[in-house]
Design a protein around this motif. Structure first.
Motif, short mmCIF file in Angstrom:
data_model
loop_
_atom_site.label_atom_id
_atom_site.label_comp_id
_atom_site.label_asym_id
_atom_site.label_seq_id
_atom_site.Cartn_x
_atom_site.Cartn_y
_atom_site.Cartn_z
N LEU A 43 0.82 -1.21 0.00
CA LEU A 43 0.00 0.00 0.00
C LEU A 43 0.86 1.27 0.00
O LEU A 43 0.54 2.25 -0.68
CB LEU A 43 -0.91 -0.04 1.23
CG LEU A 43 -2.17 0.79 1.25
CD1 LEU A 43 -3.03 0.55 0.03
CD2 LEU A 43 -2.97 0.47 2.52
N LEU A 44 1.97 1.24 0.75
CA LEU A 44 2.88 2.40 0.76
C LEU A 44 3.49 2.60 -0.62
O LEU A 44 3.61 3.72 -1.12
CB LEU A 44 3.98 2.21 1.80
CG LEU A 44 3.54 2.34 3.26
CD1 LEU A 44 4.65 1.90 4.20
CD2 LEU A 44 3.15 3.78 3.56
N LEU A 46 2.14 1.68 -3.34
CA LEU A 46 1.05 2.12 -4.21
C LEU A 46 0.94 3.65 -4.20
O LEU A 46 0.80 4.28 -5.25
CB LEU A 46 -0.29 1.52 -3.76
CG LEU A 46 -1.51 2.16 -4.43
CD1 LEU A 46 -2.19 1.19 -5.36
CD2 LEU A 46 -2.49 2.72 -3.44
N ALA A 47 1.05 4.23 -3.00
CA ALA A 47 0.98 5.70 -2.91
C ALA A 47 2.09 6.31 -3.76
O ALA A 47 1.84 7.25 -4.53
CB ALA A 47 1.10 6.14 -1.46
N ILE A 48 3.30 5.76 -3.65
CA ILE A 48 4.44 6.34 -4.37
C ILE A 48 4.32 6.12 -5.88
O ILE A 48 4.55 7.04 -6.67
CB ILE A 48 5.77 5.80 -3.82
CG1 ILE A 48 5.92 6.26 -2.36
CG2 ILE A 48 6.95 6.28 -4.66
CD1 ILE A 48 7.12 5.68 -1.65
N GLY A 50 1.63 5.72 -7.55
CA GLY A 50 0.54 6.59 -8.00
C GLY A 50 1.03 8.02 -8.16
O GLY A 50 0.74 8.68 -9.17
N GLY A 51 1.81 8.50 -7.19
CA GLY A 51 2.36 9.85 -7.27
C GLY A 51 3.32 10.00 -8.44
O GLY A 51 3.28 10.99 -9.17
N ALA A 52 4.19 8.98 -8.63
CA ALA A 52 5.20 9.06 -9.70
C ALA A 52 4.56 9.03 -11.09
O ALA A 52 5.06 9.66 -12.02
CB ALA A 52 6.20 7.91 -9.54
N LEU A 54 1.27 10.03 -11.61
CA LEU A 54 0.42 11.22 -11.70
C LEU A 54 1.20 12.50 -11.96
O LEU A 54 0.76 13.35 -12.73
CB LEU A 54 -0.36 11.39 -10.40
CG LEU A 54 -1.73 10.74 -10.31
CD1 LEU A 54 -2.29 10.93 -8.91
CD2 LEU A 54 -2.69 11.33 -11.34
N ILE A 55 2.37 12.64 -11.33
CA ILE A 55 3.10 13.90 -11.46
C ILE A 55 3.47 14.16 -12.93
O ILE A 55 3.45 15.29 -13.40
CB ILE A 55 4.34 13.91 -10.52
CG1 ILE A 55 4.81 15.34 -10.28
CG2 ILE A 55 5.48 13.05 -11.04
CD1 ILE A 55 5.82 15.48 -9.15
N TRP A 80 11.62 7.08 -8.59
CA TRP A 80 10.48 6.76 -7.71
C TRP A 80 9.57 5.74 -8.40
O TRP A 80 9.04 4.83 -7.75
CB TRP A 80 9.69 8.02 -7.37
CG TRP A 80 10.53 9.05 -6.68
CD1 TRP A 80 11.33 9.98 -7.28
CD2 TRP A 80 10.72 9.21 -5.28
NE1 TRP A 80 11.99 10.72 -6.32
CE2 TRP A 80 11.63 10.27 -5.09
CE3 TRP A 80 10.19 8.55 -4.15
CZ2 TRP A 80 12.03 10.71 -3.82
CZ3 TRP A 80 10.58 8.99 -2.89
CH2 TRP A 80 11.49 10.05 -2.74
N THR A 156 -5.42 3.23 -12.83
CA THR A 156 -6.61 3.22 -11.97
C THR A 156 -7.26 1.84 -12.01
O THR A 156 -7.70 1.32 -10.98
CB THR A 156 -7.62 4.30 -12.42
OG1 THR A 156 -6.97 5.56 -12.41
CG2 THR A 156 -8.83 4.35 -11.51
N GLY A 159 -5.46 -0.44 -9.68
CA GLY A 159 -5.80 -0.16 -8.28
C GLY A 159 -7.19 -0.63 -7.90
O GLY A 159 -7.38 -1.27 -6.87
#
Lengths: 168, 169
Positions: A43-44, A46-48, A50-52, A54-55, A80, A156, A159
């Motif tokens: 999950l952690l 996943l956050a990264i 997703g951020g990498a 999305l940015i 990342w 998405t 996820g």
């Protein structure tokens, strides 16, 4: 409810059986806390990831770090992206191995997740990768936006289907 | 009225019962909660990484603030709070009795304090170190504390689903 489907070929079943009975599969399955701990790391990451993703996609859509070029944002995000993807694959494999044949092989949400994952990785590391390396002058805004939207939809899908495994 | 009796009342409301008994609401809200994590934490990580000078080194801090933090990260945070509140309302008594939920709430408050302290100290002089590779110690500390806290918050959030311990209420 979802209609029961099986998009994995029958010939893969022995492989999933084998994975479930390997040392890693047994280790995670027999532990009270390992599945949960690995899930938390998954999950952690996943956050990264997703951020990498999305940015860069936000930048392609004309948002986010607008003063940097697309290629600069993509280059800064790359470590990342690679790092979190490797973490996702390793932790995901361990989670899957614990119940490979009895749960995941027959889980339609998992099957769709793997399909989305395959497409998302292919998209990110082929078409999107070569596009974001161009200079801004070589870009066509419409095509860049299309690349970003497909990327966001595919990731998405990964996820949502991942969350769906637990409900299916 | 005690906290517990309020939560028992909340759990018996048609709104709570409706989410609990529907087939789709719960998975949809949970998916929104997980995906918003990418928007909120996934982008905020780059802010913390920049404060620590670990990544996005050529990007001025103020641009990450304007381009990501005050827009997309805020949007992600709002989605997290709304979906998280709905998940809580679905089963308030169980959450209240769960040790990981309680720890998560405390850590969320500490994370808020950390952000507040940063903005009232090093963040106020941002213009002085915006492009500098050497970020102030206070900013580095805020970044490191934030990363650690949010990692723990995610871990606690995931662990709420497990009933390893006897409920506290």
């Amino acid at each position: 409810m979802l209609i029961a489907q099986n998009i994995f070929p029958k010939s893969w079943q022995p492989l999933f059986n084998y994975i479930e009975h390997t040392g890693y599969g047994t280790m995670v399955r027999d532990s009270i806390w390992q599945f949960a701990a690995i899930e938390a790391v998954h999950l952690l990451a996943l956050a990264i990831i997703g951020g990498a993703v999305l940015i860069v996609d936000l930048r392609l859509l004309g948002w986010g770090l607008k003063r940097q070029s697309v290629s600069e944002v993509a280059r800064d995000a790359a470590p990342w992206l690679h790092g979190s993807l490797i973490t996702m694959l390793v932790t995901g494999y361990l989670l899957m191995a614990s119940l490979a044949a009895s749960k995941y092989y027959v889980n339609f949400a998992f099957q769709l997740k793997m399909l989305f994952l395959l497409l998302a990785i292919l998209w990110t590391y082929t078409i999107r990768r070569s596009y974001v390396r161009r200079t801004d002058a070589q870009m066509s805004p419409g095509f860049g936006k299309l690349i970003a939207i497909v990327s966001i939809l595919l990731w998405t899908g990964v996820g949502v289907m991942g969350r769906g495994i637990g409900f299916y | 009225m005690s906290i517990l009796s309020f939560l028992e009342w909340l759990q018996a409301t048609p709104f709570s019962t409706g989410i609990r008994e529907s087939t789709w609401w719960y998975p949809v809200i949970e998916s929104v909660h997980v995906l918003s994590l990418c928007l909120f934490l996934g982008l905020a990580v780059f802010w913390d990484a920049r404060l620590l000078y670990w990544g996005f080194k050529r990007v001025p801090v103020s641009q990450i603030q304007a381009g990501l933090m005050t827009s997309w990260v805020v949007l992600g945070f709002v989605l997290m709070v709304i979906s998280g509140t709905l998940l809580f309302v679905e089963e308030p008594v169980r959450f209240y009795g769960n040790i990981f939920f309680r720890v998560k709430v405390v850590l969320l408050i500490v994370a808020g304090l950390n952000a507040f302290i940063f903005h009232s100290r090093a963040g106020r002089r941002l213009i002085d170190w915006d492009n500098s590779p050497i970020t102030p110690t206070g900013a580095k500390l805020a970044g490191a504390v934030s990363l650690s806290l949010w990692a723990l918050i995610v871990i606690c959030g995931r662990f709420i689903a497990y009933n390893w311990f006897k409920p506290l209420v």
